[in-house]
Design a protein around this motif. Structure first.
Motif: not given
Length: 375
Positions: A9-12, A36-37, A235-240, A254-255
């Motif tokens: 999982v790549v954050l950003g 992160d939108d 690829v998807r959007s989501g706030t961790v 966790t989102l």
């Protein structure tokens, strides 16, 4: 229980994150890129205004070229590159140089006469110094190395490149070129205080002129996303909101939506402070120390101007570095069907510590006014 599970999982979802995920997908992993939108662009009518200009380093032997070769994407990117008569320009108070390996010597001879030979010699020395860092970026081993011998080799290569760059810069600082080269590095790295090795790599990359792309940063992003998804990545959007740690290893993400995503590894294109916040009490001591030692040194500022094509000088390159006490760069889009061009102006505002939000707004307005006047 996790609703889905991924090898990585790549954050950003910035350029570095997409490159990482796409390479991992190409090597057989199942990666997920979590954006992160935050938009890469804003809109003004039919125009897409970039939040930040994107330059892709594709010079011979560069890490960018190596990435393209591994992804078999050289031809795809070549079709997205623009082919202007002049790749890029340097502009200063008494200097205007068209960049390009086949023209730089003649340009400097015209502008500064007999001093051109010394300028070119020091520039070449800086380029040679910059190449000492290539093994760090071209190694097939994990970077940073995960084993004892890998870590030792990485440390040796880093120390060799850093020491050589420090010595080169001590010599270069005594010349009239030094101030302009540092300003070029500030523009290229978008950092107010680049180290000597960063300066060397910046002037190496700009020697031939950074390539301009059709559609600006969208082109390379679309290419990477296509390669990523074709290889099985997502690829998807989501706030961790939380990183779950068990036995010293991150096992799930966790989102804010409540989704719990399992993962074998996590790569974060985030600041150490953000990671510490997500890890909470389970943040490693070294990461906490790194976050505490990190400080804000500047803000990146972008000004977009939509202008009629007739207002652009005939021989202006699509990328221009304006070198002065507060250096900035200008990036021109291709004209649209109505003959309008988006001029993206990028600069860096050095600061000592955070600026209060009410003061920051006023500071940005002052920068905007100053850039407009200088343009």
């Amino acid at each position: 229980m996790p609703s889905n599970s991924y090898d990585l999982v790549v954050l950003g979802d910035d350029l570095a994150a997409l490159v990482c995920a796409t390479l991992c997908a190409h090597r057989g992993l199942s990666p997920l890129v979590l954006g992160d939108d935050r938009p890469a662009r804003s809109a003004l009518g039919p125009h897409k205004l970039p939040i930040e200009p994107v330059l892709w380093p594709v010079g011979p032997g560069s890490p960018g070229e190596r990435v393209l070769k591994e992804l078999h994407a050289e031809m795809a990117l070549r079709r997205k590159l623009r082919e202007p008569k002049i790749a890029a320009q340097l502009v200063a108070a008494d200097l205007r140089v068209d960049l390009g390996t086949d023209r730089i010597a003649g340009e400097l001879q015209r502008e500064i006469g007999d001093a051109a030979e010394d300028w070119l010699a020091r520039w070449q020395k800086g380029r040679d110094t910059a190449r000492l860092a290539d093994p760090l970026l071209a190694s097939e081993h994990a970077y940073p190395g995960v084993g004892f011998f890998e870590r030792r080799e990485v440390t040796r290569l880093a120390e060799t490149a850093t020491e050589a760059a420090d010595a080169w810069w001590r010599d270069a600082e005594a010349s009239a070129n030094a101030a302009l080269w540092k300003q070029l590095a500030i523009v290229a790295r978008r950092h107010p205080a680049p180290p000597p090795l960063g300066i060397a790599r910046a002037i190496d990359a700009w020697y031939a002129g950074p390539p301009a792309m059709r559609g600006d940063g969208d082109s390379i992003r679309e290419l990477l996303v296509e390669k990523l998804t074709t290889a099985g990545g997502e690829v998807r959007s989501g706030t961790v909101t939380e990183l779950d740690v068990s036995w010293g290893k991150i096992g799930s993400v966790t989102l804010a939506s409540g989704d719990d995503l399992g993962c074998g590894q996590v790569v974060a294109s985030r600041s150490p402070a953000e990671l510490v916040e997500l890890l909470g009490k389970k943040a490693p001591k070294k990461l906490t120390e790194l976050a505490e030692a990190s400080s804000l040194v500047g803000y990146r500022y972008t000004l977009n101007i939509v202008i009629d094509e007739a207002g652009i000088p005939e021989h202006m390159a699509p990328t221009v570095a304006v070198l002065e006490d507060a250096p900035y760069s200008i990036h021109l889009s291709e004209p649209d069907d109505a003959g309008r061009v988006v001029a993206t102006v990028a600069t860096v505002i050095p600061v000592e510590g955070p600026i209060e939000p009410d003061r920051l707004s006023a500071r940005m307005m002052a920068i905007r006014t100053a850039l407009w006047r200088r343009l």
